[in-house]
Design an enzyme around this catalytic site. Sequence first.
Site, mmCIF file in Angstrom:
data_model
loop_
_atom_site.group_PDB
_atom_site.id
_atom_site.type_symbol
_atom_site.label_atom_id
_atom_site.label_comp_id
_atom_site.label_asym_id
_atom_site.label_seq_id
_atom_site.Cartn_x
_atom_site.Cartn_y
_atom_site.Cartn_z
ATOM 1 N N LYS A 1 0.866 -1.182 0.000
ATOM 2 C CA LYS A 1 0.000 0.000 0.000
ATOM 3 C C LYS A 1 0.903 1.232 0.000
ATOM 4 O O LYS A 1 2.117 1.115 0.105
ATOM 5 C CB LYS A 1 -0.932 0.021 1.215
ATOM 6 C CG LYS A 1 -0.212 -0.115 2.553
ATOM 7 C CD LYS A 1 -1.183 -0.162 3.715
ATOM 8 C CE LYS A 1 -1.951 -1.451 3.782
ATOM 9 N NZ LYS A 1 -3.382 -1.285 3.577
ATOM 10 N N ARG A 2 0.303 2.399 -0.090
ATOM 11 C CA ARG A 2 1.086 3.628 -0.027
ATOM 12 C C ARG A 2 1.856 3.674 1.296
ATOM 13 O O ARG A 2 1.355 3.215 2.325
ATOM 14 C CB ARG A 2 0.134 4.825 -0.142
ATOM 15 C CG ARG A 2 0.791 6.190 -0.186
ATOM 16 C CD ARG A 2 -0.225 7.221 -0.641
ATOM 17 N NE ARG A 2 -1.463 7.143 0.136
ATOM 18 C CZ ARG A 2 -1.679 7.836 1.256
ATOM 19 N NH1 ARG A 2 -0.742 8.619 1.756
ATOM 20 N NH2 ARG A 2 -2.830 7.729 1.887
ATOM 21 N N LYS B 1 -9.306 -6.610 -1.608
ATOM 22 C CA LYS B 1 -8.692 -7.381 -2.704
ATOM 23 C C LYS B 1 -8.022 -8.644 -2.161
ATOM 24 O O LYS B 1 -8.098 -9.710 -2.786
ATOM 25 C CB LYS B 1 -7.674 -6.507 -3.442
ATOM 26 C CG LYS B 1 -8.292 -5.322 -4.158
ATOM 27 C CD LYS B 1 -7.271 -4.243 -4.470
ATOM 28 C CE LYS B 1 -7.950 -2.940 -4.816
ATOM 29 N NZ LYS B 1 -7.055 -1.781 -4.806
#
Length: 816
Positions: A544-545, A656
């Site tokens: 992720k970021r 996801k």
Amino acid sequence: MQFDAEQFRNDLTRRLSQQYGKDIVHASQHDLYDAVSASIMAIIMKKWMATRHEYEKCPVRQVYYFSAEFLMGRALSNNMINAGIKEEVKKVLSDMNLNYNLLEDEEPDAGLGNGGLGRLAACFLDSLATLDYPGHGYGIRYEYGMFEQRIINGYQVEYPDCWLRHRDPWEIKRSDQAVTVRFGGNIMYGKTPDGHDRFYLENAEEVTAIPYDMPIVGYDTDTVNTLRLWEAKSPNGFDLQLFNDMQYHRAVERQIDAENISRVLYPNDNGPSGKALRLKQQYFFSSASLQDLVRKFVASYGNDFTKFAELHVIQLNDTHPVVAIPELMRILIDEYGTGWDMAWSVVTKVFAYTNHTILAEALEKWPIDIFQGLLPRIYQIVEEINRRFMGEIRAKFPNDYELQRRYSIIEDGKVHMARLAIHSCFSVNGVAELHTELLKKSELKEWAALYPKKFNNKTNGITQRRWLLCANPALSEFITKRIGHGWEKDLTKLKELEKFADDKNSLKELMEIKKSNKRALAEFLKITQNEFLDPESIYDVQVKRLHEYKRQLLNVLHIMYMYNRLITDPSYNPLPRTFIFGAKAASGYRRAKTIIKLINTVADRVNNDRRVRGKIRVVFIENYRVSVAEKIFPAADVSEQISTAGKEASGTSNMKFMVNGAITLGTMDGANIEIVKEAGKENEFVFGLSADQIEKMERSHSYNPQEYLDRNPALAKVIEQLVDGTYDQTHQIFKEIHDSLVYGVEGQHPDIYYILADFESYCAIQDKIEAAYKDSDLWAKMSLMNIANSGKFSSDRTIEEYVRDIWHVKKLKVNL
């Protein structure tokens, strides 16, 4: 639509000949990819044009999604799946001795987005088209994207993301529909022939916005909606006289300044010039998009804007496009002579706002000098909106000056964009149940009290077409074999998988699919990064970021703790574990970039120590992007969702992972709460302080990280290793991380994201993960229960809720 294999083959051969002057034998892989894509576009084009004709024939209310980013990923495979022609195309290519996988790898990831905000926008567009709703996107056609990340000596180094090195076969340039956007200049005042006040700009910088359209193909339908992206050009950017005077740089200065607007996604805004460029970008695409919509409306309905709100609803994706609110006021008043009250009536019925954060620093506030200098007329309109609004507030709260200050859109030398959005929009939504409640109770509580009917929740979702059908074909086949088709457009059907929760053959097959996906990821990383992963190990993944509140730091500190324990405790014999990270840190975010350096430094130490070989391995995946994510999610065993409770708005990577059978290791934060509710706490690994506990500690100022260090020597050792030379002989590289945890830096309290407070609980839950993984049947059942209960997290459900509660648009079925 019937697929004609022979026609496709002929079309492909003809395009190679006409466009490249080559036959198949002499064509490069990129030539072939381009020709295949163009041939598929020809098939899509028929549906695209039919969709446009249907919308023109039957004027209905349409949704326009304004977003600074759209993280689309690769288009080839996804478009073929949604158009229902992937297997047929692959067969034609195979008959021509062409390798589809090689062609697919020729496509770069479109550099139009970076994080969850942009990927959400892409999922929403997919769902709108699939569900036959008239909904389109507006944004910027970034030339270089954010950046291409490379890891050099453990550090993130940014390189240009040249995703447009070749032409993009999935876009169509519409030069005939260009518009002009103006910056700066002087506000002039005059009268119209009928006596109305008129404002206009003189000596403004003019920038041409050129639209590029991309098709958004619905799954199993003829609907193809549009994503329109704007490119910035100067209408008179080349000064021939200066060039002839050999002042070559000055001759193209205006051209460069204009093109910089659409050059890079999220330029560094640490300084005034960076802030000005960010604001320019936001106004550029908002103004161009609104001009586009108003122009089309006027062509059909004239200047009667009473119908505008009946036909348009504009969803503002976070605060980036909120400047569209005063811009629509300007267009209606200055360009079409609409009165203020009429313009305001239109604006307040057209715009809806999605809030994506409870972090106060992420709610955009523009310094007045930058805002007024770049957008003088827009600032004047914002002043008037605020003047009228504050009149209402003073009448309602005559003696509460502090409350009046907190409501003011212009306050403390800044223009507060979230306040402008909440006051002006008819709907304000959060993106997860906890996030929305926290907005109403804390960060925006005064606004929720003022406008209680505006606030609502719309939990985010993901499209199963991209993240399951496209990314994990083996699991998709497993599902269809057991419950049939239908889940592709109704993900709640996955609930039927629960009846296989005790079927040993199904559980065994599920784990074989997972292992196959793990081997595929290992092979990919071997080729791309020379990394060697053990598919028999637990794949523990956090992608992720990179941001401090997402707590990649907690993850790596635990790895350091685990490494210390392996070295010092001969009896400690954990199952093999591969820790996988993937993240980009914003180019100006120094501490986040230092965390990346720490992860890679620990990886270098751990992976090269023979004493722990076969026990733990750490991998940082370079240049994390959608096409890589499509390989990671199907392979993951454990999904790390470990943000500080109350800080993550939603998270969509958790969804996801879930639909691909990974098990969540997480705090009760964002959409994790709803994941646990859907799948059952027994099928997830929950740890850490709750949002209420953290809020209580913050109110009482009772948190002292030193207490946790004093009572946990193993933790104290890990923290000390940041500065004692274990990982850095200079003792300086990780000092800021150490000090931020122990002492506090830059005026902040120590450990503001409660890493030390949650460390012990995190270690304990990691031990529970290992115990569960040892029982292969138990783990397989937990995995299956996650898949079976992921139905809520489809973006189709989210879109239906937006339609029901906010947009009120109707389906419009397209039939060829």
